[in-house]
Write an enzyme that holds these catalytic residues in place. Structure first.
Site, PDB file in Angstrom:
ATOM      1  N   HIS A  75     -33.230 -42.758  62.761  1.00  0.00           N
ATOM      2  CA  HIS A  75     -34.353 -43.541  62.079  1.00  0.00           C
ATOM      3  C   HIS A  75     -35.279 -44.312  63.438  1.00  0.00           C
ATOM      4  O   HIS A  75     -35.104 -43.847  64.103  1.00  0.00           O
ATOM      5  CB  HIS A  75     -34.077 -44.371  61.953  1.00  0.00           C
ATOM      6  CG  HIS A  75     -32.765 -45.426  62.300  1.00  0.00           C
ATOM      7  ND1 HIS A  75     -32.607 -46.168  63.655  1.00  0.00           N
ATOM      8  CD2 HIS A  75     -31.172 -45.633  61.402  1.00  0.00           C
ATOM      9  CE1 HIS A  75     -32.290 -46.680  63.418  1.00  0.00           C
ATOM     10  NE2 HIS A  75     -30.875 -45.953  62.900  1.00  0.00           N
TER      11      HIS A  75
HETATM   12  P1  TYD Z   1     -26.619 -47.119  60.243  1.00  0.00           P
HETATM   13  O1  TYD Z   1     -28.428 -48.024  60.425  1.00  0.00           O
HETATM   14  O2  TYD Z   1     -27.048 -46.059  59.486  1.00  0.00           O
HETATM   15  O3  TYD Z   1     -26.194 -47.346  61.709  1.00  0.00           O
HETATM   16  P2  TYD Z   1     -26.675 -46.018  62.688  1.00  0.00           P
HETATM   17  O4  TYD Z   1     -28.328 -46.729  62.863  1.00  0.00           O
HETATM   18  O5  TYD Z   1     -26.275 -46.588  64.033  1.00  0.00           O
HETATM   19  O6  TYD Z   1     -26.354 -44.915  62.011  1.00  0.00           O
HETATM   20  O7  TYD Z   1     -26.378 -48.618  59.419  1.00  0.00           O
HETATM   21  C1  TYD Z   1     -25.027 -48.426  58.941  1.00  0.00           C
HETATM   22  C2  TYD Z   1     -25.214 -49.173  57.783  1.00  0.00           C
HETATM   23  O8  TYD Z   1     -24.523 -50.947  58.312  1.00  0.00           O
HETATM   24  C3  TYD Z   1     -25.980 -49.540  56.750  1.00  0.00           C
HETATM   25  O9  TYD Z   1     -25.311 -49.463  55.394  1.00  0.00           O
HETATM   26  C4  TYD Z   1     -26.832 -51.204  57.057  1.00  0.00           C
HETATM   27  C5  TYD Z   1     -26.005 -51.836  57.658  1.00  0.00           C
HETATM   28  N1  TYD Z   1     -26.015 -52.538  58.711  1.00  0.00           N
HETATM   29  C6  TYD Z   1     -26.259 -53.521  58.761  1.00  0.00           C
HETATM   30  O10 TYD Z   1     -25.909 -54.243  57.702  1.00  0.00           O
HETATM   31  N2  TYD Z   1     -27.140 -54.146  59.447  1.00  0.00           N
HETATM   32  C7  TYD Z   1     -26.845 -54.020  60.883  1.00  0.00           C
HETATM   33  O11 TYD Z   1     -27.567 -54.431  61.696  1.00  0.00           O
HETATM   34  C8  TYD Z   1     -27.178 -52.746  61.081  1.00  0.00           C
HETATM   35  C9  TYD Z   1     -27.456 -51.917  62.532  1.00  0.00           C
HETATM   36  C10 TYD Z   1     -26.543 -51.516  60.061  1.00  0.00           C
END
Ligand code: TYD
Length: 164
Positions: A75
């Site tokens: 992302h």
């Molecule tokens: P995600 O953005 O997919 O993690 P990464 O970028 O590390 O692969 O996040 C995974 C899940 O956690 C998603 O449902 C959103 C949640 N999340 C939060 O609620 N708060 C946060 O600060 C982060 C980073 C994720």
């Protein structure tokens, strides 16, 4: 993406210049944190708010238990800036600005990777002992995440068909 001020009309307009290739190495930054270890062990300090970390930290999260088959991230963020630190173990970050990519290996607790807004990032190749600590400039807001790569490329005016 770059902002240009036009003064010829007498009115200050802001024009978004697309297809503006910026050297990716001028966008991210490697930070070396201060270390105050002694015979008792190691102590690393990340001073925030413009000292080591160039922003005020509003959110901290950490990732562990991901193995070398996992790709995380995938992302870009409209608002959030990040500093990534592998406080244990190692991982790699593939950074993409829509025109070119670069790979940074995080493998020392003293090393930080600063990522400004609007860079696409993949985190992968996590070692079994990897603990990836992430400092963020913003509270979590899912709406500021761009998770569609084609949309990201369109937003930055990039080239998704490039070969690297
Ligand atoms: P995600 O953005 O997919 O993690 P990464 O970028 O590390 O692969 O996040 C995974 C899940 O956690 C998603 O449902 C959103 C949640 N999340 C939060 O609620 N708060 C946060 O600060 C982060 C980073 C994720």
């Amino acid at each position: 993406m770059r902002l240009l001020r036009k003064r010829d009309t007498g009115v200050c307009e802001i024009t978004i210049i697309r297809n503006c290739k910026m050297d990716i190495k001028d966008q991210y930054r490697i930070i070396e944190f201060g270390e105050y270890g002694d015979e008792r062990g190691n102590l690393v300090v990340a001073e925030c708010g413009g000292i080591d970390v160039p922003f005020t930290v509003k959110r901290v999260f950490y990732i562990y238990g991901s193995d070398d088959s996992v790709i995380r991230g995938r992302h870009a963020n409209r608002k959030s800036e990040f500093v990534l630190i592998n406080v244990s173990g190692s991982s790699k970050v593939k950074i993409d600005n829509g025109f070119e990519t670069d790979i940074v290996e995080l493998n020392r607790p003293r090393m930080g990777l600063y990522l400004p807004t609007m860079l696409w990032k993949d985190m992968y190749d996590f070692s079994p002992d990897s603990v990836l600590l992430v400092l963020c400039s913003e509270h979590y807001d899912g709406n500021e995440y761009i998770r569609d790569y084609d949309k990201y490329i369109e937003m930055v005016g990039g080239n998704k068909d490039r070969h690297e």
